[in-house]
Design a protein around this motif. Sequence first.
Motif, short mmCIF file in Angstrom:
data_model
loop_
_atom_site.label_atom_id
_atom_site.label_comp_id
_atom_site.label_asym_id
_atom_site.label_seq_id
_atom_site.Cartn_x
_atom_site.Cartn_y
_atom_site.Cartn_z
N ALA A 1 6.43 -10.83 -9.28
CA ALA A 1 5.64 -9.60 -9.47
C ALA A 1 5.00 -9.20 -8.15
CB ALA A 1 4.57 -9.83 -10.53
N ALA B 1 12.07 -4.73 -13.45
CA ALA B 1 11.63 -4.49 -12.07
C ALA B 1 12.78 -4.66 -11.08
CB ALA B 1 10.50 -5.44 -11.71
N ASP C 1 15.28 -8.51 -15.31
CA ASP C 1 13.92 -7.97 -15.37
C ASP C 1 13.99 -6.48 -15.03
OD1 ASP C 1 11.19 -7.24 -14.43
OD2 ASP C 1 10.82 -9.38 -14.67
N PRO D 1 11.68 -5.88 -4.42
CA PRO D 1 11.56 -6.98 -5.40
C PRO D 1 12.70 -7.99 -5.30
CG PRO D 1 12.16 -4.92 -6.50
CD PRO D 1 11.82 -4.57 -5.08
N ASP E 1 3.24 -5.50 -5.74
CA ASP E 1 3.03 -4.06 -5.61
C ASP E 1 3.96 -3.58 -4.49
OD1 ASP E 1 2.15 -1.48 -5.42
OD2 ASP E 1 0.30 -2.00 -4.34
N TYR E 2 5.19 -3.24 -4.88
CA TYR E 2 6.21 -2.97 -3.87
C TYR E 2 6.20 -1.53 -3.35
CZ TYR E 2 7.88 -7.50 -5.41
OH TYR E 2 7.97 -8.83 -5.72
#
Lengths: 311, 248
Positions: free
Chosen positions: A171, A64, A62, A72, A173-174
């Motif tokens: 998923a 991310a 991924d 993550p 909001d890191y």
Amino acid sequence: MTTLLIADHNNTSLADATSRALTAALQLGGDVHVLVAGANDRAAADAAAKLDGVKKVLLADDPALDHQLAEPIAALVVSLAGDYDAIVAPATGNGKNILPRVAALLDVAQVSEITKVISSDTFERPIYAGNAIAEVRSTDRKTVLTVRGSAFAPAPQGAATAPIEPVAAVAGDYRSFFVGEALASSDRPELTSAKVIVSGGRALGSAAKFNEVILPLADRLGAAVGASRAAVDAGYAPNDDQVGQTGKIVAPDLYIALGISGAIQHLAGMKNSKIIVAVNKDEDAPIFQVADYGIVGDLFQVVPEIEKALN
Amino acid sequence: MKILVPVKLVIDSNAKARVKPDQSGVDLANVKLSINPFDEISVEEAVRLKEAGKVSEVVAVTIGVAKAQDALRAALAIGADRGILIQTDEMVEPLAIAKLLAKVAEAEQPGVVILGKQAIDDDSNQTGQMLGALLGWPQATFASKVDLSAEAVEVTREVDGGHQTLKLTLPAIVTTDLRLNEPRYPSLPNIMKAKKKPIETKAPADYGVDVTPRLKLLKVGEPPARSAGIKVKTAGELVEKLKSAGAL
Ligand SMILES: Cc1cc2nc3c(=O)[nH]c(=O)nc-3n(C[C@H](O)[C@H](O)[C@H](O)COP(=O)(O)OP(=O)(O)OC[C@H]3O[C@@H](n4cnc5c(N)ncnc54)[C@H](O)[C@@H]3O)c2cc1C
């Protein structure tokens, strides 16, 4: 019991430390699954699937998860943790960055940089720059460990190939964003897996001299290049080359220390080398207390002589 | 913006740790103790940010025995504004330290918490990352450069192979590496001034945190001893020896 090993890799290949951590993970006694988390990291997962003793590879691919950002990856590991009794990572830069985050999210105490597995919950780890060895037992319901690579042999590649299963990133909001990186590329062996290391200290005096004296000898021996903190701080060598308590921990077959005094912080990183050679013009330098072979002399004279003797 | 700097009192980096004969731990009686070198770097960085006008207050916090406040005094002498001592005689592990620090952070609301990457006694390298996890804040460990603005912090990190730069939106966690800065030697007047700066004393119970250890320390032993070898006179002799030892 089942153990999850978090691979350190660069998406295309596994860090050598991963196969060393696998050796420790297998000593815990249960099945070992390997998590390869990254972006376009199928090749690294394929490499993990070939390691001897791996039952299954979990592949998280991924964008991310690129650049191994701790937030993550820790969230992903925690999402998988329910199935595992132990979570293990190599004590590399990435492992040290990610795993304590996992441990805290699981409310588990981490055991850092183990050098020996005594049983599935009891381990040895060096403390005080390796001047003492603690034996600790985890009382948590899960065990979270980082593994010091120099203390375990790499697990070999087996004939079999473990299955690879996809897993999904979590998923969130890191609030952590990759800006850039500057990674040195070198044809020399990597410090933590090299059989021979040539290491330079403050005595080299400049980056130019460091390169002029250390590199040819390293190349002649097929060795990795190391440095003391003083040499790194002064800009003679990159930070990545620092050997010691707070740098890389190494245990090659042969470690050659040139113009390094042998401060406890440096010894902490190399005193488990099989054979240690020291060249220092001060006969009382502490490095001689751990060196198998020492030459008291000026390294600028001695090193070219060593090269000549090798030819 | 406020910065919170956790500090620890540890064996001085020039002192040698000796294992107790009964293998119960390391003997720290009569050993010089100092602020952990990485924490000194953290305090220095925070104080420089204050001197640059980006930060209004630097708060140092330590957890430990009464004497641990020596680490706070060292931080105050570098330029931290006030200290918090969470006093306990228990051995507090990184996870419980992180829980206490999370409570302090909730109360103090710093923009950044700057911690040392590791303490040179237990070499755990955990607390900053654990604190980030507990608070849900982003982290940049092993920092060699910190660039703070009102909303974010850009950090260059020492990673395997070189450097990585991250941008974290605040509030955030930073842990320091050796090359971030060179801490100043506090001047005598600043050491005197530090004695008058306020230190608030608390207990873990004030924060409702259970600090019971999760790890059982079974024993602390000596590392395998390594004895000095021999001195050789010439490079030729060295190469001979290495060849016959099978090292070349
Ligand atoms: C928190 C902390 C963490 C640290 N972490 C590390 C770490 O991870 N790794 C590390 O290495 N250090 C670390 N240090 C630093 C350590 O304490 C020493 O300062 C450092 O290792 C010294 O480096 P050096 O031996 O190159 O320099 P020096 O101690 O200055 O030694 C130079 C040596 O070169 C010899 N010499 C000079 N000229 C010549 C010549 N022409 N020929 C032959 N010999 C010569 C001298 O006799 C001397 O012995 C740390 C320190 C602290 C406080």
